[in-house]
Write a protein that holds these residues in place. Structure first.
Motif, PDB file in Angstrom:
ATOM      1  N   GLU A 158       6.227  -9.715  -7.641  1.00 27.88           N
ATOM      2  CA  GLU A 158       5.304  -8.820  -6.944  1.00 27.88           C
ATOM      3  C   GLU A 158       4.584  -9.617  -5.863  1.00 27.88           C
ATOM      4  OE1 GLU A 158       2.502  -5.449  -8.525  1.00 27.88           O
ATOM      5  OE2 GLU A 158       1.469  -7.371  -8.649  1.00 27.88           O
ATOM      6  N   THR A 159       4.662  -9.149  -4.611  1.00 31.47           N
ATOM      7  CA  THR A 159       4.121  -9.907  -3.496  1.00 31.47           C
ATOM      8  C   THR A 159       3.074  -9.107  -2.725  1.00 31.47           C
ATOM      9  OG1 THR A 159       5.702  -9.180  -1.793  1.00 31.47           O
ATOM     10  CG2 THR A 159       6.380 -11.001  -3.226  1.00 31.47           C
ATOM     11  N   VAL A 160       2.231  -9.861  -2.025  1.00 36.61           N
ATOM     12  CA  VAL A 160       1.326  -9.333  -1.013  1.00 36.61           C
ATOM     13  C   VAL A 160       1.490 -10.229   0.212  1.00 36.61           C
ATOM     14  CG1 VAL A 160      -0.335  -8.284  -2.591  1.00 36.61           C
ATOM     15  CG2 VAL A 160      -0.576 -10.700  -1.982  1.00 36.61           C
ATOM     16  N   PHE A 213       2.506 -14.222  -0.702  1.00 38.90           N
ATOM     17  CA  PHE A 213       1.706 -14.664  -1.839  1.00 38.90           C
ATOM     18  C   PHE A 213       1.972 -13.717  -2.996  1.00 38.90           C
ATOM     19  CE2 PHE A 213      -2.272 -14.780  -4.342  1.00 38.90           C
ATOM     20  CZ  PHE A 213      -2.237 -16.127  -4.688  1.00 38.90           C
ATOM     21  N   GLY A 214       1.787 -14.218  -4.204  1.00 37.86           N
ATOM     22  CA  GLY A 214       1.958 -13.383  -5.378  1.00 37.86           C
ATOM     23  C   GLY A 214       1.401 -14.061  -6.609  1.00 37.86           C
ATOM     24  N   PHE A 215       1.132 -13.253  -7.618  1.00 38.47           N
ATOM     25  CA  PHE A 215       0.670 -13.773  -8.898  1.00 38.47           C
ATOM     26  C   PHE A 215       1.772 -13.743  -9.956  1.00 38.47           C
ATOM     27  CE2 PHE A 215      -3.481 -12.423  -7.129  1.00 38.47           C
ATOM     28  CZ  PHE A 215      -4.220 -13.570  -7.351  1.00 38.47           C
ATOM     29  N   HIS A 216       2.578 -12.667  -9.985  1.00 32.89           N
ATOM     30  CA  HIS A 216       3.384 -12.400 -11.171  1.00 32.89           C
ATOM     31  C   HIS A 216       4.876 -12.293 -10.878  1.00 32.89           C
ATOM     32  CE1 HIS A 216      -0.694 -10.825 -12.284  1.00 32.89           C
ATOM     33  NE2 HIS A 216      -0.460 -11.731 -13.209  1.00 32.89           N
ATOM     34  N   THR A 251      13.220  -5.869  -0.431  1.00 29.55           N
ATOM     35  CA  THR A 251      12.169  -5.094  -1.072  1.00 29.55           C
ATOM     36  C   THR A 251      12.793  -4.020  -1.947  1.00 29.55           C
ATOM     37  OG1 THR A 251      10.582  -5.501   0.698  1.00 29.55           O
ATOM     38  CG2 THR A 251      10.188  -3.591  -0.698  1.00 29.55           C
ATOM     39  N   LEU A 252      12.375  -4.008  -3.216  1.00 28.87           N
ATOM     40  CA  LEU A 252      12.857  -2.999  -4.152  1.00 28.87           C
ATOM     41  C   LEU A 252      11.971  -1.759  -4.176  1.00 28.87           C
ATOM     42  CD1 LEU A 252      13.773  -5.265  -7.215  1.00 28.87           C
ATOM     43  CD2 LEU A 252      15.256  -4.520  -5.339  1.00 28.87           C
ATOM     44  N   TYR A 253      10.646  -1.981  -3.997  1.00 33.13           N
ATOM     45  CA  TYR A 253       9.698  -0.863  -4.058  1.00 33.13           C
ATOM     46  C   TYR A 253       8.436  -1.292  -3.325  1.00 33.13           C
ATOM     47  CZ  TYR A 253       6.907   2.971  -5.997  1.00 33.13           C
ATOM     48  OH  TYR A 253       6.123   4.084  -6.143  1.00 33.13           O
ATOM     49  N   ASP A 254       7.989  -0.465  -2.360  1.00 29.92           N
ATOM     50  CA  ASP A 254       6.842  -0.877  -1.547  1.00 29.92           C
ATOM     51  C   ASP A 254       5.737   0.170  -1.473  1.00 29.92           C
ATOM     52  OD1 ASP A 254       8.001   1.003   0.081  1.00 29.92           O
ATOM     53  OD2 ASP A 254       8.240  -0.323   1.815  1.00 29.92           O
ATOM     54  N   ASP A 255       5.690   1.097  -2.443  1.00 27.61           N
ATOM     55  CA  ASP A 255       4.656   2.133  -2.426  1.00 27.61           C
ATOM     56  C   ASP A 255       3.412   1.763  -3.244  1.00 27.61           C
ATOM     57  OD1 ASP A 255       5.986   3.759  -0.710  1.00 27.61           O
ATOM     58  OD2 ASP A 255       6.890   5.023  -2.251  1.00 27.61           O
ATOM     59  N   LEU A 279      -5.282  -4.910  -2.563  1.00 19.33           N
ATOM     60  CA  LEU A 279      -4.878  -5.139  -3.945  1.00 19.33           C
ATOM     61  C   LEU A 279      -3.449  -4.703  -4.230  1.00 19.33           C
ATOM     62  CD1 LEU A 279      -5.767  -6.121  -6.714  1.00 19.33           C
ATOM     63  CD2 LEU A 279      -6.707  -3.860  -7.161  1.00 19.33           C
ATOM     64  N   ALA A 280      -2.971  -3.644  -3.627  1.00 24.66           N
ATOM     65  CA  ALA A 280      -1.651  -3.118  -3.944  1.00 24.66           C
ATOM     66  C   ALA A 280      -0.559  -4.086  -3.512  1.00 24.66           C
ATOM     67  CB  ALA A 280      -1.446  -1.770  -3.261  1.00 24.66           C
ATOM     68  N   GLY A 281       0.412  -4.302  -4.404  1.00 20.83           N
ATOM     69  CA  GLY A 281       1.529  -5.177  -4.099  1.00 20.83           C
ATOM     70  C   GLY A 281       2.805  -4.389  -3.898  1.00 20.83           C
TER      71      GLY A 281
END
Length: 481
Positions: free
Chosen positions: A301-303, A280-283, A353-357, A325-327
């Motif tokens: 940006e995903t969750v 899922f994602g918004f943006h 995945t480019l960045y997962d922190d 909240l963190a994506g």
């Protein structure tokens, strides 16, 4: 635990010329306009349950480097939703209140919801405040006064829901968007706009259960819809009795996966429909083409699932419960199988995945829209989330490395990159963000160097601003104070 300061109600409206600490670049002479929920409870007795339902408030920052000032103004949009809330008659929005979906659909058709608290966009000669309703609110950027409402009434196909984020083609200046039309067979309508009533239909896609889509992506040749498995069965419209808030009518159906729908912007034909794993994602951050147009790349940006929406109810946010909240920043590559000539079913999609922190509200330079980008700017979230964003990130999409800025406040909002018009590198420019200082009960506009994220300037606002959503920088917009 005390309420989180980012989710308080701000009822003050102010206009002031504010001194700049530090130095603004001489070319930064336009206006940043931000939009978001300004109040969640109202003198008439109305309250909302969800962050997304706070009453729309605009914030304008006009930069005056020669005088070392920023001209600031904030103001509520005077919408029907605002007047109803002031009268104690607010009856629901995205996730607040109960109603029948049949009544909600009728409202969408006859007098759509106008609490347009997501973003402000320039459409033709108008500045429009937007949300996911197809009813837009026109704004005078000088005074931030609400000047009217716009609902499309032309001949092109339209729907009852719109994506909140238009996409601008940098080559033509035209805006694109997607409407969802509910029916026995529901339809996504993709269109381009030169003005609020100047709409050109690009193409349509049928779906048995419409997905919740907050945004989408474009490249020079394609429109990309990411159909998350958060779906609504239109037959719910026929059910009698009062039901849950609108967004709670959508159901998580992970077995569907995430369908990626690619439309040709010239022919309107669907050229690809590969399916990725359920997310899922918004943006959507940005999209571009490579391999001669045979590959479409988009960053999103995903969750893991749609529980993020539930985590944004105000009771949880004010208690600091931000676990979901963190994506993370993911890259999707769609291979069309020879520019789509083998048919939509032959396309494939891969995810990396480019960045997962921990990220939120990622953006890129507008100079890179529809082109390959290297840098993504985002709010820095702990992963898993233990609080609101404590910094601003600059993520290198080529290497996965990141630089973080944490000075100037305890919490930070969406970063907006403004390119230096005479710059050569992608990161020549500045990053604008609004920071909230919990200790001093203040908010500040911070101006960061686009390369290093070092602070170049800050401006202290006359009040503490609740967390908003999105901003746009308009280079040519000057206002009279």
């Amino acid at each position: 635990m005390a309420d989180h300061p980012g989710f308080h109600s701000l009822h003050d409206e102010a206009a002031a010329s504010l001194s700049v600490e530090g130095s603004l670049p001489s070319w930064l002479t336009g206006s940043l306009v931000r939009n978001g929920p300004g109040a969640f409870s109202f003198p008439g007795g109305s309250t909302v349950d969800h962050w997304f339902d706070g009453l729309a408030m605009l914030y304008r920052f006009t930069f005056d480097p020669g005088e070392g000032e920023v001209h600031y103004r904030n103001r509520f949009l005077r919408t029907d939703a605002y007047e109803a809330a002031r009268a104690g008659e607010f009856d629901g929005g995205f996730a607040t209140g109960e109603t029948t979906l049949r009544s909600r659909l009728a409202t969408f058709l006859e007098s759509p919801y106008d609490n347009t608290n997501i973003v402000v966009e320039r459409v033709g000669d108008e500045f429009l405040a937007l949300t996911e309703s197809p009813r837009w609110v026109t704004v005078d950027l000088n005074t931030l006064a609400t000047t009217g409402r716009v609902t499309y009434d032309g001949d092109a196909p339209a729907g009852q829901l719109s994506c909140a984020h238009f996409k601008r083609d940098p080559a033509t200046g035209r805006l694109l968007n997607v409407d969802t039309e509910f029916g026995r067979t529901s339809t996504y309508h993709v269109y381009a706009m030169d003005g609020p009533q100047d709409r050109h239909h690009i193409g349509s896609v049928d779906t048995d259960k419409p997905a919740y889509m907050h945004s989408f992506a474009i490249t020079p040749r394609y429109v990309v819809l990411t159909e998350f498995p958060l779906r609504l069965d239109p037959r719910r419209f026929l059910k009698p009795g009062r039901q849950d808030p609108f967004i709670e009518q959508f159901e998580w159906e992970p077995d569907r996966g995430t369908r990626v729908v690619v439309l040709d912007r010239t022919t309107g034909e669907t050229v690809a429909t590969p399916t990725a794993e359920p997310i899922f994602g918004f943006h959507h951050v940005n999209a571009f083409e490579r391999a001669g147009g045979d590959e479409i790349v988009f960053d999103l940006e995903t969750v893991p699932d749609a529980t993020t929406i539930d985590s944004l109810y105000l009771d949880e946010l004010r208690a600091g419960d931000l676990d979901t909240l963190a994506g993370r920043l993911d890259r999707f590559t769609v291979s069309l199988g020879g520019d789509g000539r083998y048919g939509p079913g032959d396309a494939t999609v891969e995810r990396e995945t480019l960045y997962d922190d921990g990220t939120a509200l990622p953006t890129v330079s507008p100079a890179r829209w529809c082109r390959r980008h290297r840098y993504v700017y985002a709010m820095s979230m702990d992963q898993p989330a233990t609080g609101w964003a404590h910094g601003i990130l600059k993520i290198d999409a080529d290497t996965g490395d990141a630089v973080e800025h944490r000075e100037g406040g305890d919490y930070f909002g969406e970063p907006i990159f403004v390119p230096d018009p005479d710059g050569d590198a992608e990161d020549d420019g500045v990053v604008l963000s609004v920071a909230l200082d919990d200790t001093d009960d203040t908010s500040r506009l911070v101006v960061l160097d686009g390369d290093t994220l070092a602070e170049r300037a800050r401006v202290t606002l006359p009040h503490q601003v609740p967390f908003d959503f999105h901003g746009r920088y308009f280079p040519g917009v000057r206002v009279a104070e």
